[in-house]
Write a protein that holds these residues in place. Structure first.
Motif, PDB file in Angstrom:
ATOM      1  N   GLY A  36       0.811  -1.213   0.000  1.00 48.76           N
ATOM      2  CA  GLY A  36       0.000   0.000   0.000  1.00 48.76           C
ATOM      3  C   GLY A  36       0.842   1.259   0.000  1.00 48.76           C
ATOM      4  O   GLY A  36       0.556   2.210  -0.726  1.00 48.76           O
ATOM      5  N   VAL A  37       1.900   1.271   0.816  1.00 50.32           N
ATOM      6  CA  VAL A  37       2.783   2.432   0.878  1.00 50.32           C
ATOM      7  C   VAL A  37       3.494   2.642  -0.450  1.00 50.32           C
ATOM      8  O   VAL A  37       3.630   3.768  -0.943  1.00 50.32           O
ATOM      9  N   THR A  38       3.948   1.554  -1.062  1.00 52.59           N
ATOM     10  CA  THR A  38       4.660   1.658  -2.337  1.00 52.59           C
ATOM     11  C   THR A  38       3.749   2.197  -3.441  1.00 52.59           C
ATOM     12  O   THR A  38       4.133   3.079  -4.219  1.00 52.59           O
ATOM     13  N   VAL A  39       2.528   1.679  -3.491  1.00 54.85           N
ATOM     14  CA  VAL A  39       1.585   2.138  -4.519  1.00 54.85           C
ATOM     15  C   VAL A  39       1.249   3.607  -4.322  1.00 54.85           C
ATOM     16  O   VAL A  39       1.195   4.390  -5.277  1.00 54.85           O
ATOM     17  N   ALA A  40       1.026   3.996  -3.049  1.00 56.48           N
ATOM     18  CA  ALA A  40       0.689   5.395  -2.778  1.00 56.48           C
ATOM     19  C   ALA A  40       1.840   6.330  -3.132  1.00 56.48           C
ATOM     20  O   ALA A  40       1.624   7.452  -3.596  1.00 56.48           O
ATOM     21  N   ALA A  41       3.066   5.878  -2.907  1.00 58.54           N
ATOM     22  CA  ALA A  41       4.222   6.729  -3.160  1.00 58.54           C
ATOM     23  C   ALA A  41       4.547   6.857  -4.642  1.00 58.54           C
ATOM     24  O   ALA A  41       5.069   7.884  -5.089  1.00 58.54           O
ATOM     25  N   THR A  42       4.245   5.813  -5.412  1.00 63.04           N
ATOM     26  CA  THR A  42       4.628   5.834  -6.824  1.00 63.04           C
ATOM     27  C   THR A  42       3.481   6.220  -7.748  1.00 63.04           C
ATOM     28  O   THR A  42       3.707   6.467  -8.930  1.00 63.04           O
ATOM     29  N   ARG A  43       2.259   6.269  -7.226  1.00 59.96           N
ATOM     30  CA  ARG A  43       1.120   6.597  -8.076  1.00 59.96           C
ATOM     31  C   ARG A  43       1.207   8.052  -8.543  1.00 59.96           C
ATOM     32  O   ARG A  43       1.402   8.956  -7.734  1.00 59.96           O
ATOM     33  N   PRO A  44       1.053   8.317  -9.820  1.00 66.86           N
ATOM     34  CA  PRO A  44       1.100   9.711 -10.289  1.00 66.86           C
ATOM     35  C   PRO A  44      -0.091  10.508  -9.761  1.00 66.86           C
ATOM     36  O   PRO A  44      -1.205  10.002  -9.678  1.00 66.86           O
ATOM     37  N   THR A  45       0.167  11.761  -9.401  1.00 64.31           N
ATOM     38  CA  THR A  45      -0.879  12.619  -8.867  1.00 64.31           C
ATOM     39  C   THR A  45      -1.683  13.235 -10.001  1.00 64.31           C
ATOM     40  O   THR A  45      -1.123  13.841 -10.917  1.00 64.31           O
ATOM     41  N   ALA A  46      -2.997  13.035  -9.935  1.00 64.83           N
ATOM     42  CA  ALA A  46      -3.864  13.591 -10.981  1.00 64.83           C
ATOM     43  C   ALA A  46      -4.075  15.084 -10.732  1.00 64.83           C
ATOM     44  O   ALA A  46      -4.318  15.512  -9.599  1.00 64.83           O
ATOM     45  N   LEU A  47      -3.963  15.867 -11.783  1.00 70.27           N
ATOM     46  CA  LEU A  47      -4.195  17.298 -11.665  1.00 70.27           C
ATOM     47  C   LEU A  47      -5.687  17.572 -11.518  1.00 70.27           C
ATOM     48  O   LEU A  47      -6.497  17.015 -12.267  1.00 70.27           O
ATOM     49  N   PRO A  48      -6.077  18.419 -10.580  1.00 73.40           N
ATOM     50  CA  PRO A  48      -7.502  18.708 -10.422  1.00 73.40           C
ATOM     51  C   PRO A  48      -8.006  19.659 -11.495  1.00 73.40           C
ATOM     52  O   PRO A  48      -7.267  20.494 -12.010  1.00 73.40           O
ATOM     53  N   GLY A  49      -9.288  19.539 -11.837  1.00 75.12           N
ATOM     54  CA  GLY A  49      -9.929  20.532 -12.676  1.00 75.12           C
ATOM     55  C   GLY A  49      -9.546  20.497 -14.150  1.00 75.12           C
ATOM     56  O   GLY A  49      -8.882  19.587 -14.644  1.00 75.12           O
ATOM     57  N   HIS A  50      -9.984  21.547 -14.830  1.00 71.16           N
ATOM     58  CA  HIS A  50      -9.791  21.720 -16.267  1.00 71.16           C
ATOM     59  C   HIS A  50      -8.611  22.656 -16.503  1.00 71.16           C
ATOM     60  O   HIS A  50      -8.521  23.729 -15.899  1.00 71.16           O
ATOM     61  N   ALA A  51      -7.721  22.272 -17.392  1.00 71.05           N
ATOM     62  CA  ALA A  51      -6.500  23.053 -17.618  1.00 71.05           C
ATOM     63  C   ALA A  51      -6.806  24.418 -18.217  1.00 71.05           C
ATOM     64  O   ALA A  51      -7.713  24.570 -19.046  1.00 71.05           O
ATOM     65  N   VAL A  52      -6.060  25.430 -17.792  1.00 66.68           N
ATOM     66  CA  VAL A  52      -6.153  26.785 -18.328  1.00 66.68           C
ATOM     67  C   VAL A  52      -4.787  27.151 -18.906  1.00 66.68           C
ATOM     68  O   VAL A  52      -3.803  27.250 -18.169  1.00 66.68           O
ATOM     69  N   ARG A  53      -4.746  27.332 -20.200  1.00 66.42           N
ATOM     70  CA  ARG A  53      -3.488  27.698 -20.858  1.00 66.42           C
ATOM     71  C   ARG A  53      -3.460  29.209 -21.071  1.00 66.42           C
ATOM     72  O   ARG A  53      -4.456  29.794 -21.517  1.00 66.42           O
ATOM     73  N   PRO A  54      -2.338  29.851 -20.769  1.00 67.31           N
ATOM     74  CA  PRO A  54      -2.260  31.319 -20.907  1.00 67.31           C
ATOM     75  C   PRO A  54      -2.637  31.818 -22.296  1.00 67.31           C
ATOM     76  O   PRO A  54      -3.250  32.885 -22.422  1.00 67.31           O
ATOM     77  N   ASP A  55      -2.279  31.068 -23.336  1.00 65.07           N
ATOM     78  CA  ASP A  55      -2.620  31.515 -24.691  1.00 65.07           C
ATOM     79  C   ASP A  55      -4.124  31.483 -24.929  1.00 65.07           C
ATOM     80  O   ASP A  55      -4.656  32.295 -25.703  1.00 65.07           O
ATOM     81  N   ASP A  56      -4.819  30.547 -24.266  1.00 66.71           N
ATOM     82  CA  ASP A  56      -6.267  30.441 -24.446  1.00 66.71           C
ATOM     83  C   ASP A  56      -7.025  31.458 -23.601  1.00 66.71           C
ATOM     84  O   ASP A  56      -8.080  31.948 -24.018  1.00 66.71           O
ATOM     85  N   GLU A  57      -6.510  31.741 -22.411  1.00 61.66           N
ATOM     86  CA  GLU A  57      -7.182  32.672 -21.491  1.00 61.66           C
ATOM     87  C   GLU A  57      -6.204  33.757 -21.039  1.00 61.66           C
ATOM     88  O   GLU A  57      -5.731  33.760 -19.902  1.00 61.66           O
ATOM     89  N   PRO A  58      -5.874  34.681 -21.932  1.00 59.10           N
ATOM     90  CA  PRO A  58      -4.856  35.692 -21.588  1.00 59.10           C
ATOM     91  C   PRO A  58      -5.291  36.624 -20.455  1.00 59.10           C
ATOM     92  O   PRO A  58      -4.450  37.060 -19.662  1.00 59.10           O
ATOM     93  N   GLU A  59      -6.584  36.968 -20.365  1.00 54.37           N
ATOM     94  CA  GLU A  59      -7.028  37.888 -19.306  1.00 54.37           C
ATOM     95  C   GLU A  59      -6.882  37.248 -17.929  1.00 54.37           C
ATOM     96  O   GLU A  59      -6.395  37.880 -16.988  1.00 54.37           O
ATOM     97  N   LEU A  60      -7.294  35.999 -17.803  1.00 53.88           N
ATOM     98  CA  LEU A  60      -7.160  35.315 -16.515  1.00 53.88           C
ATOM     99  C   LEU A  60      -5.685  35.115 -16.176  1.00 53.88           C
ATOM    100  O   LEU A  60      -5.264  35.316 -15.025  1.00 53.88           O
ATOM    101  N   ALA A  61      -4.886  34.740 -17.163  1.00 54.62           N
ATOM    102  CA  ALA A  61      -3.453  34.550 -16.929  1.00 54.62           C
ATOM    103  C   ALA A  61      -2.790  35.856 -16.501  1.00 54.62           C
ATOM    104  O   ALA A  61      -1.936  35.872 -15.599  1.00 54.62           O
ATOM    105  N   ALA A  62      -3.186  36.974 -17.120  1.00 47.75           N
ATOM    106  CA  ALA A  62      -2.607  38.267 -16.754  1.00 47.75           C
ATOM    107  C   ALA A  62      -2.996  38.660 -15.336  1.00 47.75           C
ATOM    108  O   ALA A  62      -2.175  39.211 -14.580  1.00 47.75           O
ATOM    109  N   LEU A  63      -4.231  38.397 -14.950  1.00 44.97           N
ATOM    110  CA  LEU A  63      -4.664  38.726 -13.581  1.00 44.97           C
ATOM    111  C   LEU A  63      -3.876  37.929 -12.559  1.00 44.97           C
ATOM    112  O   LEU A  63      -3.387  38.478 -11.555  1.00 44.97           O
ATOM    113  N   VAL A  64      -3.743  36.625 -12.776  1.00 43.45           N
ATOM    114  CA  VAL A  64      -2.986  35.783 -11.842  1.00 43.45           C
ATOM    115  C   VAL A  64      -1.533  36.228 -11.789  1.00 43.45           C
ATOM    116  O   VAL A  64      -0.921  36.293 -10.708  1.00 43.45           O
TER     117      VAL A  64
END
Length: 504
Positions: free
Chosen positions: A65-93
């Motif tokens: 269990g410890v080995t699986v938990a340590a080696t399992r890749p972490t899933a990114l939460p949510g929907h990706a936001v790319r700066p080129d797609d959302e320049p206003e949000l990227a500029a604010l952040v």
């Protein structure tokens, strides 16, 4: 003698706070884990006096269990936001990050619910911060308010860099989780005392992040953002979740869910109900497990600051991919809510295996309000006053409940309405009784009034009714006030009116 500067004083206070945090954190973790330590000690003692081979299987299972938990890749939460797609949000952040001196990789992701958080994960072996922003916040907050939310989350990275702060947060979460089990709660009798002792340190981290947000976006925008996010969360996780699940249970899915959420929040009755829910939740913290101070306290603690308010506009951020993001969030909501709500897991699993057809799209804003109310009533099980009072007629059961409120015996009536209250944590029972009794009286009064010809006033709330003579009454607010003041005069007047208006 050298004068002590303010920074010296601040450093001294920080050192004293850190010195106090570590003993509290270690004690809380020791209390939370001592049952496991006792089991491990017993197992080791057994092995020491007999043979080690009986422990081979549990040890291998634990190591796997410890080995699986340590080696399992972490899933990114949510929907990706790319700066080129959302320049206003990227500029604010990026602007907020520069004002705070935030450094390091930072990803932005959008989630379906009104949350805001900063997660730390490894992406490609590099420690990366992920800023999570809920779509409802992006749709309704102005740029200045959103900047305050982003600044608050990014400020946490600086305030929690000290190991003591991270350990304290982990210890509080670990010990608080133990209180969910009656058995473990009895094993840790001192948990509430330790949680109360450590709560001020947790609250201080939140108010410090609020202060940084005010310096970046201004005090007014930060205060408005705090109020709006709390109100929006109360609406989303309350009535809006009921709408969604009531429709999905009948094979339908609201395609205009976020539009309906925006419109509902603008209704004064809905906004007031959500604000009341926030105040009730803030007041209900019997075991001091809440890491966030009450909303009113947070707003009052904000420092006066203009921030960089001129940089941010008073309109929401424009999302170029808004349609795609909303479609993704709606699809994700159908998955998340099906898993988390009691009674809907089997239906959700059937959807996953393809045993039932996909949900039919429907527009909430085009639905008949009474149909929506009936769907929600079928989903939510309200306390039954008739069973609890032993009165067959709804009006008589309601009159008996008002008598119980007058003579002070209403807590025992609440226990009869919901037998689970007696097995709840002792410190939580008073508030649970209040909520149960209020819900029972509101439900009973609503049924009596509708039978007398009263109709719905607000699409989103079934307990705001219009009388035949045009009066509008918010039953929830009325019953809450009667319960707080132990005064049933207004409720008895409504019941008397309903009896005179009943059709022959």
């Amino acid at each position: 003698m050298r004068e002590v500067s303010s920074s010296d004083g601040g450093s001294g206070m920080a050192r004293r706070a850190s010195a106090r945090v570590w003993p509290l954190a270690v004690t809380m973790l020791a209390l939370a884990w001592w049952p496991y330590a006792a089991i491990a000690a017993a197992a080791l003692s057994f092995a020491a006096y007999t043979e080690w081979w009986p422990l081979a299987a549990p040890l291998m299972f634990l190591a796997t269990g410890v080995t699986v938990a340590a080696t399992r890749p972490t899933a990114l939460p949510g929907h990706a936001v790319r700066p080129d797609d959302e320049p206003e949000l990227a500029a604010l952040v990026d602007t907020v990050a520069r004002h705070l001196g935030f450094e390091g990789p930072l990803l932005v992701r959008i989630t379906p619910d009104p949350c805001a958080a900063l997660a730390r994960i490894r992406v490609g072996g590099v420690r990366t911060c992920v800023l999570v922003l809920g779509l409802p916040l992006l749709r309704t907050l102005t740029e200045a308010q959103l900047a305050a939310v982003v600044a608050h989350e990014l400020a946490h990275e600086r305030h929690t860099r000290r190991p003591g702060a991270a350990v304290l947060h982990f210890a509080r979460d670990t010990l608080g989780a133990c209180l969910d089990s009656p058995f473990r709660r009895r094993l840790i009798p001192f948990a509430p005392r330790l949680l109360r002792a450590s709560q001020p340190s947790a609250w201080q981290a939140e108010t410090a992040a609020d202060a940084d947000a005010a310096r970046v976006a201004g005090t007014t925008a930060t205060a408005d953002a705090l109020r709006h996010t709390h109100t929006l969360a109360a609406l989303f996780h309350g009535p809006a979740t009921d709408w969604w699940c009531a429709l999905e249970q009948t094979g339908r899915r609201p395609e205009d869910f976020y539009d309906a959420l925006d419109i509902a929040l603008k209704n004064p009755y809905v906004a007031r109900r959500a604000a009341d829910r926030v105040a009730q939740d803030d007041a209900f913290d019997p075991y001091a497990t809440d890491d966030h101070p009450p909303l009113a306290s947070r707003v009052a603690a904000l420092p006066p600051a203009d921030g960089a308010a001129a940089v941010f506009r008073a309109v929401p951020v424009s999302l170029r991919t808004a349609a795609d993001v909303e479609d993704w969030c709606v699809e994700r909501l159908g998955s998340d809510m099906g898993v988390t709500l009691d009674g809907l897991w089997e239906e959700h699993r059937a959807h996953l295996t393809g045993d039932v057809p996909a949900c039919v799209p429907v527009r909430l804003l085009d639905m008949d309000p009474d149909e929506l109310r009936r769907q929600v009533d079928d989903l939510v099980e309200d306390p039954d006053l008739r069973t609890a009072t032993g009165r067959a007629a709804p009006a008589e059961a309601l009159a008996a409940a008002l008598e119980a409120l007058d003579d002070g015996s209403w807590p025992s009536l609440a226990d009869r309405c919901d037998g689970r209250i007696r097995t709840a944590p002792p410190l939580a029972r008073p508030e649970l009784r209040r909520d149960t009794f209020r819900a029972a009286v509101v439900c009973g009064l609503e049924g009596v009034l509708r039978g007398a010809g009263w109709t719905s006033t607000v699409r989103w709330l079934g307990t705001v009714l219009t009388a035949p003579d045009g009066r509008v009454v918010d039953l929830d607010a009325l019953v809450t006030g009667a319960l707080a003041g132990a005064d049933t005069t207004a409720l008895r007047a409504l019941l008397a009116d309903a009896r005179t208006q009943e059709p022959a």
